[in-house]
Design a protein around this motif. Structure first.
Motif, PDB file in Angstrom:
ATOM      1  N   ALA A 149       1.600  -6.106  -3.971  1.00 27.17           N
ATOM      2  CA  ALA A 149       2.029  -7.260  -2.987  1.00 27.17           C
ATOM      3  C   ALA A 149       0.919  -7.609  -2.465  1.00 27.17           C
ATOM      4  N   ALA A 150       0.422  -6.428  -1.493  1.00 25.10           N
ATOM      5  CA  ALA A 150      -0.648  -6.594  -0.418  1.00 25.10           C
ATOM      6  C   ALA A 150      -2.033  -6.807  -1.031  1.00 25.10           C
ATOM      7  N   ILE A 151      -2.191  -5.923  -2.161  1.00 23.47           N
ATOM      8  CA  ILE A 151      -3.452  -6.091  -2.612  1.00 23.47           C
ATOM      9  C   ILE A 151      -3.719  -7.315  -3.456  1.00 23.47           C
ATOM     10  N   ASN A 152      -2.950  -8.017  -3.997  1.00 26.65           N
ATOM     11  CA  ASN A 152      -2.882  -9.324  -4.474  1.00 26.65           C
ATOM     12  C   ASN A 152      -3.341 -10.312  -3.201  1.00 26.65           C
ATOM     13  N   LEU A 153      -2.991 -10.170  -2.021  1.00 23.60           N
ATOM     14  CA  LEU A 153      -3.197 -11.148  -0.939  1.00 23.60           C
ATOM     15  C   LEU A 153      -4.656 -10.804  -0.402  1.00 23.60           C
ATOM     16  N   LEU A 154      -5.072  -9.450  -0.215  1.00 22.51           N
ATOM     17  CA  LEU A 154      -5.945  -9.158   0.778  1.00 22.51           C
ATOM     18  C   LEU A 154      -7.152  -8.999  -0.044  1.00 22.51           C
ATOM     19  N   SER A 155      -8.270  -9.071   0.831  1.00 19.75           N
ATOM     20  CA  SER A 155      -9.812  -8.789   0.299  1.00 19.75           C
ATOM     21  C   SER A 155     -10.072  -7.352   0.688  1.00 19.75           C
ATOM     22  N   PRO A 156     -10.965  -6.755  -0.122  1.00 25.28           N
ATOM     23  CA  PRO A 156     -11.483  -5.474  -0.115  1.00 25.28           C
ATOM     24  C   PRO A 156     -11.846  -4.983   1.494  1.00 25.28           C
ATOM     25  N   ALA A 157     -12.251  -6.087   2.072  1.00 19.87           N
ATOM     26  CA  ALA A 157     -12.602  -5.950   3.703  1.00 19.87           C
ATOM     27  C   ALA A 157     -11.417  -5.843   4.653  1.00 19.87           C
ATOM     28  N   ASP A 158     -10.336  -6.144   4.108  1.00 20.57           N
ATOM     29  CA  ASP A 158      -9.132  -6.185   5.026  1.00 20.57           C
ATOM     30  C   ASP A 158      -8.585  -4.880   5.287  1.00 20.57           C
ATOM     31  N   TRP A 159      -8.995  -3.816   4.158  1.00 16.25           N
ATOM     32  CA  TRP A 159      -8.229  -2.448   4.343  1.00 16.25           C
ATOM     33  C   TRP A 159      -9.144  -1.621   5.158  1.00 16.25           C
ATOM     34  N   ALA A 160     -10.050  -2.173   5.652  1.00 19.48           N
ATOM     35  CA  ALA A 160     -10.783  -1.180   6.822  1.00 19.48           C
ATOM     36  C   ALA A 160      -9.805  -1.084   8.156  1.00 19.48           C
ATOM     37  N   ASN A 161      -8.908  -2.320   8.230  1.00 21.72           N
ATOM     38  CA  ASN A 161      -7.842  -2.494   9.235  1.00 21.72           C
ATOM     39  C   ASN A 161      -6.456  -1.798   8.990  1.00 21.72           C
ATOM     40  N   ILE A 162      -6.379  -1.209   7.751  1.00 23.78           N
ATOM     41  CA  ILE A 162      -5.023  -0.751   7.394  1.00 23.78           C
ATOM     42  C   ILE A 162      -4.943   0.632   7.262  1.00 23.78           C
ATOM     43  N   VAL A 163      -3.931   1.081   7.758  1.00 28.54           N
ATOM     44  CA  VAL A 163      -3.423   2.653   7.646  1.00 28.54           C
ATOM     45  C   VAL A 163      -2.256   2.553   6.590  1.00 28.54           C
ATOM     46  N   ILE A 164      -2.265   3.423   5.631  1.00 24.03           N
ATOM     47  CA  ILE A 164      -1.194   3.424   4.654  1.00 24.03           C
ATOM     48  C   ILE A 164      -0.231   4.555   5.206  1.00 24.03           C
ATOM     49  N   ALA A 165       1.023   4.333   5.333  1.00 24.20           N
ATOM     50  CA  ALA A 165       1.994   5.395   5.795  1.00 24.20           C
ATOM     51  C   ALA A 165       2.822   5.603   4.641  1.00 24.20           C
ATOM     52  N   TYR A 166       2.504   6.792   3.933  1.00 25.32           N
ATOM     53  CA  TYR A 166       3.570   6.984   2.895  1.00 25.32           C
ATOM     54  C   TYR A 166       4.788   7.845   3.431  1.00 25.32           C
ATOM     55  N   GLU A 167       5.861   7.242   3.232  1.00 16.07           N
ATOM     56  CA  GLU A 167       7.226   7.820   3.944  1.00 16.07           C
ATOM     57  C   GLU A 167       8.212   7.578   2.887  1.00 16.07           C
ATOM     58  N   PRO A 168       8.497   8.789   2.049  1.00 14.24           N
ATOM     59  CA  PRO A 168       9.709   8.969   1.296  1.00 14.24           C
ATOM     60  C   PRO A 168      11.127   8.696   1.944  1.00 14.24           C
ATOM     61  N   VAL A 169      11.493   7.873   1.550  1.00 19.03           N
ATOM     62  CA  VAL A 169      12.993   7.222   2.293  1.00 19.03           C
ATOM     63  C   VAL A 169      13.894   8.493   2.615  1.00 19.03           C
ATOM     64  N   TRP A 170      14.053   9.340   1.327  1.00 17.35           N
ATOM     65  CA  TRP A 170      14.730  10.547   1.511  1.00 17.35           C
ATOM     66  C   TRP A 170      14.636  11.406   2.644  1.00 17.35           C
ATOM     67  N   ALA A 171      13.292  11.553   3.106  1.00 20.51           N
ATOM     68  CA  ALA A 171      12.869  12.444   4.264  1.00 20.51           C
ATOM     69  C   ALA A 171      12.895  11.855   5.579  1.00 20.51           C
ATOM     70  N   ILE A 172      13.370  10.550   5.629  1.00 17.89           N
ATOM     71  CA  ILE A 172      13.255   9.728   7.023  1.00 17.89           C
ATOM     72  C   ILE A 172      14.551  10.187   7.850  1.00 17.89           C
ATOM     73  N   GLY A 173      14.526  10.826   8.792  1.00 20.18           N
ATOM     74  CA  GLY A 173      15.701  11.204   9.770  1.00 20.18           C
ATOM     75  C   GLY A 173      16.819  11.966   9.089  1.00 20.18           C
ATOM     76  N   THR A 174      16.358  12.547   8.116  1.00 22.86           N
ATOM     77  CA  THR A 174      17.225  13.510   7.385  1.00 22.86           C
ATOM     78  C   THR A 174      17.112  14.919   7.668  1.00 22.86           C
TER      79      THR A 174
END
Length: 251
Positions: A149-174
């Motif tokens: 959804a983001a890749i379709n909206l953004l330019s390659p240059a935009d990703w220099a200002n993005i940190v991707i956080a992989y958070e498996p939902v089953w591990a959050i707060g559990t």
């Protein structure tokens, strides 16, 4: 390409009092940080401006959410224009609690990301699967769809200002943490997908961090994995062990 380790602390709707907030900040201000990581904390929005005045300058601030519009009749919201005007550099978008509790779709998260980037903000972009999705072997399918959804909206240059956080939902707060091997496998697959969907430069330079019950005890082995570029920390960010996590690469 060298990627600077990134440690984010998501306070969520904590702490409940200014006194408790000040105690956390006092610990951070007095801590010896070795400089091996970029450190960012995300307190409740009410605390962002006071903390600008009291938090040590080596630690940056992030909002926990923002709207797509710069202003308007959106009671209870905070806009990217307001965050930029207040000189808050980061915003967390797409956290699983926003997706599940507040029904935010991947398309909406992508639109928020585009709006925030347009105002010069940097993004901590959260993705991750539920336990049901993992058990159905849909982890990468789900994460790719959230990214698409983001890749379709953004330019390659935009990703220099993005940190991707992989958070498996089953591990959050559990208290459950993905094993270093499980986390590395997903991070490596996500990096490969960035190369396929965008380009090789974005794949090699984008930081992909792990979140999900990270503690001072679990961070060491996780940090040794080649495609894990840091952590988004929840409950432990409210405790002194957050300093241990922030210094893990220099240990």
């Amino acid at each position: 390409m060298a990627r600077k380790f990134f440690i984010g602390g998501n306070f969520k709707m904590n702490p409940a009092t200014a006194a408790a907030r000040d105690a956390i900040v006092d610990t951070l201000n007095k801590a010896q940080l070795d400089g091996s990581a970029e450190v960012v904390i995300a307190p409740p929005a009410l605390y962002l401006l006071p903390l600008q005045q009291t938090l040590r300058k080596e630690i940056a601030l992030a909002a926990q959410n923002c709207h797509t519009n710069d202003s308007g009749a959106f009671t209870g919201e905070i806009s990217p224009a307001q965050l930029a005007d207040a000189r808050i550099p980061y915003v967390i978008l797409g956290h699983s609690e926003r997706r599940t509790l507040f029904a935010e779709t991947s398309d909406l998260v992508a639109q928020k990301t585009q709006a925030a980037l347009a105002k010069g903000l940097k993004i901590i972009f959260c993705i991750g699967e539920t336990l049901e999705e993992r058990e159905a072997n849909k982890t990468l399918e789900v994460c790719r769809a959230q990214l698409d959804a983001a890749i379709n909206l953004l330019s390659p240059a935009d990703w220099a200002n993005i940190v991707i956080a992989y958070e498996p939902v089953w591990a959050i707060g559990t208290g459950k943490v993905a094993t270093p091997q499980q986390a590395q496998e997903v991070h490596a697959a996500l990096r490969a997908y960035l190369g396929e969907a965008i380009d090789a430069n974005v794949a090699s330079s984008t930081r992909i961090i792990y979140g999900g019950s990270v503690t001072g005890a679990s961070c060491g082995e996780l940090s040794s994995q080649p495609d894990i570029d840091g952590f988004l920390v929840g409950g432990a960010s409210l405790k002194p062990e957050f300093v241990t996590i922030a210094n893990v690469k220099g240990a």
